[in-house]
Design an enzyme around this catalytic site. Sequence first.
Site, short mmCIF file in Angstrom:
data_model
loop_
_atom_site.label_atom_id
_atom_site.label_comp_id
_atom_site.label_asym_id
_atom_site.label_seq_id
_atom_site.Cartn_x
_atom_site.Cartn_y
_atom_site.Cartn_z
N PRO A 94 0.78 -1.25 0.00
CA PRO A 94 0.00 0.00 0.00
C PRO A 94 0.81 1.30 0.00
CG PRO A 94 0.03 -0.94 2.18
CD PRO A 94 0.75 -1.92 1.29
N CYS A 95 1.46 1.58 -1.12
CA CYS A 95 2.21 2.84 -1.23
C CYS A 95 1.28 4.05 -1.17
CB CYS A 95 3.07 2.85 -2.48
SG CYS A 95 2.19 2.46 -3.99
#
Length: 151
Positions: free
Chosen positions: A119-120
Amino acid sequence: MKQRTIKTTVSRLNLVEENGALIELNFVDATVSYHDNTPLLLQAEKEILEYMNGSRKEFTIPLQVEGTSFQKDVWNAMLQIPYGEVRSYGEIAKMIQRPKSCRAVGNACNKNPIAILIPCHRVIASNHKLGGFGCGADNKIRLHEIENIKL
């Protein structure tokens, strides 16, 4: 290598599987379309669509990423960010015990091959502004809306 393109509420996504693991997730335009139906790709599609409709907060798909040891450290740190929460580039740098590497953390985020699952989009600037997102700021905003993230 097997691929499957799916349509979500955020964007069209192309999923790439190799050796029983997801190796890429790319935001794509309407000209890209793959239709492989492996169990892993079908499960990935199911989990991503559940995430998009708000009924899934964690993924179970096996991931396999290629990158430098620094990039892998950053990606592993991002996997520790809980659903609905954010961390700054500086906080990620501290998590990996490289406190002066904020810009390098940003570069590693940009090179993330499996957006959403790694989850950047949960990584923001230290001033609580959106920061960058290799898949486009509008997509980052939509992912924040799904997770009810307020900046």
